[in-house]
Design a protein around this motif. Structure first.
Motif, short mmCIF file in Angstrom:
data_model
loop_
_atom_site.label_atom_id
_atom_site.label_comp_id
_atom_site.label_asym_id
_atom_site.label_seq_id
_atom_site.Cartn_x
_atom_site.Cartn_y
_atom_site.Cartn_z
N ILE A 1 -16.29 3.91 1.85
CA ILE A 1 -17.24 3.95 2.92
C ILE A 1 -16.68 4.32 3.99
O ILE A 1 -15.88 3.75 4.59
CB ILE A 1 -18.01 2.62 3.01
CG1 ILE A 1 -18.63 1.92 1.51
CG2 ILE A 1 -18.88 2.60 4.24
CD1 ILE A 1 -19.04 0.82 1.75
N GLU B 1 -16.00 5.26 7.81
CA GLU B 1 -16.58 5.09 9.27
C GLU B 1 -15.39 5.18 10.24
O GLU B 1 -14.23 5.37 9.59
CB GLU B 1 -16.96 3.46 9.14
CG GLU B 1 -15.89 2.48 8.71
CD GLU B 1 -16.35 1.16 9.02
OE1 GLU B 1 -17.38 0.79 9.46
OE2 GLU B 1 -15.36 0.16 8.44
N ASN C 1 -11.92 3.27 9.65
CA ASN C 1 -10.87 3.54 8.69
C ASN C 1 -10.60 5.01 8.31
O ASN C 1 -10.12 5.35 7.14
CB ASN C 1 -11.36 2.80 7.23
CG ASN C 1 -12.92 3.53 6.83
OD1 ASN C 1 -12.98 4.61 7.02
ND2 ASN C 1 -13.73 2.62 6.40
N PHE D 1 -7.12 6.19 7.43
CA PHE D 1 -6.62 5.60 6.13
C PHE D 1 -6.73 6.57 5.01
O PHE D 1 -6.18 7.00 4.53
CB PHE D 1 -6.93 4.18 6.02
CG PHE D 1 -6.65 3.44 4.74
CD1 PHE D 1 -5.29 3.42 4.43
CD2 PHE D 1 -7.73 3.51 3.70
CE1 PHE D 1 -4.94 2.67 3.14
CE2 PHE D 1 -7.24 2.81 2.45
CZ PHE D 1 -5.86 2.81 2.02
N TRP D 2 -8.36 6.81 5.12
CA TRP D 2 -8.97 7.63 4.01
C TRP D 2 -8.52 9.10 4.15
O TRP D 2 -7.96 9.73 3.22
CB TRP D 2 -10.31 7.45 3.72
CG TRP D 2 -10.71 6.02 3.44
CD1 TRP D 2 -11.42 5.34 4.09
CD2 TRP D 2 -10.47 5.44 2.28
NE1 TRP D 2 -11.73 4.12 3.65
CE2 TRP D 2 -11.12 4.09 2.25
CE3 TRP D 2 -9.68 5.58 1.10
CZ2 TRP D 2 -11.01 3.24 1.09
CZ3 TRP D 2 -9.61 4.74 -0.11
CH2 TRP D 2 -10.20 3.57 0.10
N TYR E 1 -6.04 -4.33 5.88
CA TYR E 1 -6.96 -3.14 6.21
C TYR E 1 -7.16 -2.85 7.60
O TYR E 1 -6.90 -4.02 8.36
CB TYR E 1 -8.37 -3.19 5.42
CG TYR E 1 -8.75 -4.69 5.34
CD1 TYR E 1 -9.74 -4.99 6.46
CD2 TYR E 1 -8.73 -5.63 4.49
CE1 TYR E 1 -10.36 -5.84 6.67
CE2 TYR E 1 -9.02 -6.69 4.82
CZ TYR E 1 -9.89 -7.12 5.76
OH TYR E 1 -10.38 -8.36 5.91
N PRO E 2 -7.91 -1.77 7.96
CA PRO E 2 -7.71 -1.43 9.33
C PRO E 2 -8.73 -2.44 10.24
O PRO E 2 -9.65 -2.92 9.92
CB PRO E 2 -8.55 -0.10 9.57
CG PRO E 2 -8.26 0.39 8.12
CD PRO E 2 -8.19 -0.70 6.89
N ARG F 1 -21.36 -4.70 2.22
CA ARG F 1 -20.39 -4.08 3.09
C ARG F 1 -19.26 -5.17 3.62
O ARG F 1 -19.53 -5.74 4.61
CB ARG F 1 -21.01 -3.47 4.43
CG ARG F 1 -21.60 -2.23 4.22
CD ARG F 1 -20.70 -0.99 3.78
NE ARG F 1 -19.81 -0.87 4.97
CZ ARG F 1 -19.81 -0.13 6.05
NH1 ARG F 1 -20.96 0.47 6.55
NH2 ARG F 1 -18.83 -0.16 6.86
N PRO G 1 -14.70 -5.96 3.24
CA PRO G 1 -13.48 -5.47 2.97
C PRO G 1 -12.98 -5.29 1.49
O PRO G 1 -12.42 -4.38 1.07
CB PRO G 1 -12.30 -6.34 3.60
CG PRO G 1 -13.12 -6.68 4.72
CD PRO G 1 -14.45 -7.08 4.42
N ARG H 1 -15.34 -4.67 -1.00
CA ARG H 1 -16.17 -3.48 -1.49
C ARG H 1 -15.45 -2.22 -0.80
O ARG H 1 -15.17 -1.17 -1.58
CB ARG H 1 -17.62 -3.43 -0.78
CG ARG H 1 -18.14 -2.31 -0.91
CD ARG H 1 -18.29 -1.67 -2.40
NE ARG H 1 -18.82 -0.30 -2.48
CZ ARG H 1 -18.29 0.82 -2.13
NH1 ARG H 1 -16.87 0.79 -2.05
NH2 ARG H 1 -18.77 2.04 -2.22
N GLU H 2 -14.87 -2.03 0.38
CA GLU H 2 -14.43 -1.10 1.02
C GLU H 2 -12.87 -0.61 0.70
O GLU H 2 -12.64 0.60 0.51
CB GLU H 2 -14.31 -1.17 2.66
CG GLU H 2 -15.85 -1.12 3.27
CD GLU H 2 -15.75 -0.99 4.53
OE1 GLU H 2 -14.85 -0.37 5.18
OE2 GLU H 2 -16.52 -1.61 5.50
N PHE H 3 -12.36 -1.64 0.10
CA PHE H 3 -10.81 -1.12 -0.12
C PHE H 3 -10.23 -1.56 -1.29
O PHE H 3 -9.29 -1.55 -1.77
CB PHE H 3 -9.86 -1.91 0.96
CG PHE H 3 -10.29 -1.30 2.56
CD1 PHE H 3 -9.87 -0.07 2.56
CD2 PHE H 3 -10.90 -2.01 3.33
CE1 PHE H 3 -10.30 0.43 3.89
CE2 PHE H 3 -11.27 -1.58 4.65
CZ PHE H 3 -10.98 -0.39 5.01
N GLN I 1 -5.41 -9.86 0.28
CA GLN I 1 -5.07 -10.63 1.23
C GLN I 1 -4.81 -12.02 1.12
O GLN I 1 -4.53 -12.70 2.26
CB GLN I 1 -6.17 -10.47 2.50
CG GLN I 1 -6.74 -8.89 2.71
CD GLN I 1 -5.44 -8.19 3.05
OE1 GLN I 1 -4.79 -8.37 3.86
NE2 GLN I 1 -5.41 -7.18 2.35
#
Ligand code: ZN
Lengths: 141, 387
Positions: free
Chosen positions: A13, A15, A18, A21-22, A44-45, B127, B129, B131-133, B250
């Motif tokens: 996703i 945005e 991030n 990173f991607w 993560y960011p 939405r 982290p 799911r995102e990473f 994490q």
């Protein structure tokens, strides 16, 4: 690995936070955040540093060196789109800079072990180049 | 044994029999039916309930959940809230209910969780982290997270697949004494567990809970009021909670979780040592979770749960310290977020002496745990029967 590129699976996703990173992975570079104030590397960011809460995060190029903290051979994927390449391996990747990320592990038909040395390996998954890792060719400790 | 003077007690319980599938039922319907059962069990009228704790309802009621449930039930509580701690939500409700009572905001709290399993499960947009990473790399769902935790545990301590499988086999064995359990009539040996399909190495199918529809409700009230009820009061003697992370990447530690300090705090408040506890009612979404909890509770050294289980004489009601006599979620089934509350309900039944066919002789105390997300949301409770 053409199979991975053909997958119909959920992608990142995108945005503004991030994007480095991607986009970095797509450009063949592993990028993570570093706090100018406390020195911590962050994944993560985040908008501000989760260690000292300073508004002082910058994007840096990570070495790409990492070790495998844990892994799983996925026989029954949580998302059906991954079924064509099962079984495949995902793992917890501890970056040399400190943070841990989850990633897809390319094994080249070798059996992974906890503690194995990894190398950064940007890979096309479902038409997007993602920051994956591969078991290093070196003899693992 | 030195107990703090208990202010709150559990006086009522309700439970819906697990079902693999439901048709056209709403979560609200199930919540109301199981709540009615718990209120009646406490010998109360619904109008006497003045506190309400509920869980999240994915897809059905995204916001204002306590108000929506209260309205549906015809209640106007003076304390209402949602507890969102995954599998730790149920135990997390119990001490929050006691705290609200101690704060003078209400006297009798209904704690309720439940879910249907209609053919199409609604899903809200996700939405976070994880799911995102995690998802883009082929890691989605809890199976992957707990497989990663189990692989790390095996690698660090050298535990064998049979050690973990023995926990699944023991849970199935206990389920044979609970007619409501989804695996009643379906025992599984250690060999059966190891022969079941590999889902995400090193996790086999039988080491993973079966999702079911169901519901659980518990009434928490003052110790004085509970003493006037129809059953032996079950006092809250101690509680502990800790939340450390959400995504498995994490996790500060892959082999020990936030239940360790939570259990220590709960036992400390109760003035008890873990060896004194009569019944261990431990959250068990996967075999690795039960293994890690046995170790985090201090019952044995890290990595030694397999030997401890053998020395304990298994998990049944005749074991030295019986575990999950209702079958655990591995044997009973996991009614989504209500799964964590099954461990509270079984502890209450054991302390009441109301578990025919699986009763622990002289059961007066229980250590209950709840766990959510990726071994990251933890609640521990010490419960004790009124003398
Ligand atoms: Zn910082």
């Amino acid at each position: 690995m053409n199979d991975l590129a053909q997958l119909k699976v959920p992608g990142p996703i995108y945005e503004p936070l991030n994007a480095h990173f991607w986009q970095g992975a797509a450009d063949g570079v592993l990028k993570i955040q570093n706090c100018v104030d406390c020195g911590a590397y962050v994944f993560y960011p985040r908008p501000i540093c989760p260690h000292c809460w300073a508004d002082a995060l910058t994007w840096v190029r990570a070495s790409g060196a990492a070790t495998l903290k844990s892994f799983s051979v996925i026989h029954k994927p949580g998302h059906p789109g991954w079924a064509p390449v099962a079984p495949y391996v995902v793992g917890l990747v501890e970056l040399a800079e400190g943070p841990t990320m989850l990633s897809h592990i390319l094994t080249n038909a070798r059996t992974p072990t906890v503690g194995a040395t990894l190398a950064f390996a940007p890979t096309d998954i479902g038409g997007r180049v993602l920051p994956c890792f591969t078991l290093s060719e070196e003899i693992n400790q | 044994m030195r107990h703090l003077s208990p202010r709150a007690a559990i006086s009522g319980i309700g439970e819906l029999t697990p079902q693999r599938r439901t048709e056209d039922v709403a979560t609200m319907d199930m919540l109301m039916r199981v709540s009615a059962e718990a209120i009646a069990d406490a010998g109360l009228a619904p109008s006497e309930v003045d506190g309400l704790l509920v869980g999240p309802q994915v897809g059905e009621t995204p916001q204002h959940v306590p108000a929506a449930v209260a309205e549906y039930f015809g209640m106007q509580p003076t304390m209402a809230n949602m507890v969102d701690l995954g599998g730790a939500s149920g135990p997390g409700m119990i001490w929050r209910a006691a705290a609200a009572i101690a704060a003078g905001q209400c006297e009798t709290v209904l704690c309720v969780l439940g879910n249907h399993r209609n053919p199409v499960a609604p899903r809200s947009p996700n939405r976070n982290p994880a799911r995102e990473f995690d998802t883009p790399f082929g890691a989605s769902g809890a199976n992957t997270s707990y497989a990663l935790l189990m692989q790390a545990h095996m690698a660090r301590y050298g535990c064998k697949p049979e050690d973990y499988a023995a926990l699944a086999a023991g849970s199935r064995a206990n389920a044979q004494f609970n007619p409501a359990a989804i695996f009643h009539g379906a025992p599984a040996s250690v060999d059966d567990v190891l022969a079941s399909p590999m889902i995400a190495s090193p996790l086999h199918l039988f080491e993973i809970v079966m999702p079911v529809a169901g519901g659980e409700a518990v009434i928490v009230t003052t110790a004085e009021r509970a003493a006037k009820g129809p059953h032996r009061s079950v006092h809250l003697l101690g509680a502990g909670e800790k939340v450390t992370h959400r995504a498995v990447s994490q996790a500060p530690d892959l082999t020990s979780g936030p239940l360790k300090p939570s259990i220590a705090r709960a036992l400390g408040q109760a003035g008890m040592d873990v060896a004194q506890v009569d019944f261990l009612s431990f959250y068990d979404c996967y075999t690795i979770m039960l293994a890690a909890t046995i170790e985090d509770a201090g019952l044995c050294a890290p990595g030694k749960f397999g030997q401890w289980l053998r020395d304990n004489g298994g998990m049944g009601s005749d074991a030295r310290q019986p575990i999950n006599t209702h079958g655990g979620q591995l044997g009973f089934g996991q009614p989504d977020l209500a799964g964590g509350m099954t461990h509270v309900v079984e502890a209450v039944r054991q302390i009441r002496g109301d578990t025919p066919g699986r009763q622990i002789a002289g059961c007066n105390t229980a250590l209950v745990t709840g766990n959510g997300a990726t071994m990251s949301e933890a609640v521990a409770l010490v419960l004790g029967g009124a003398s």
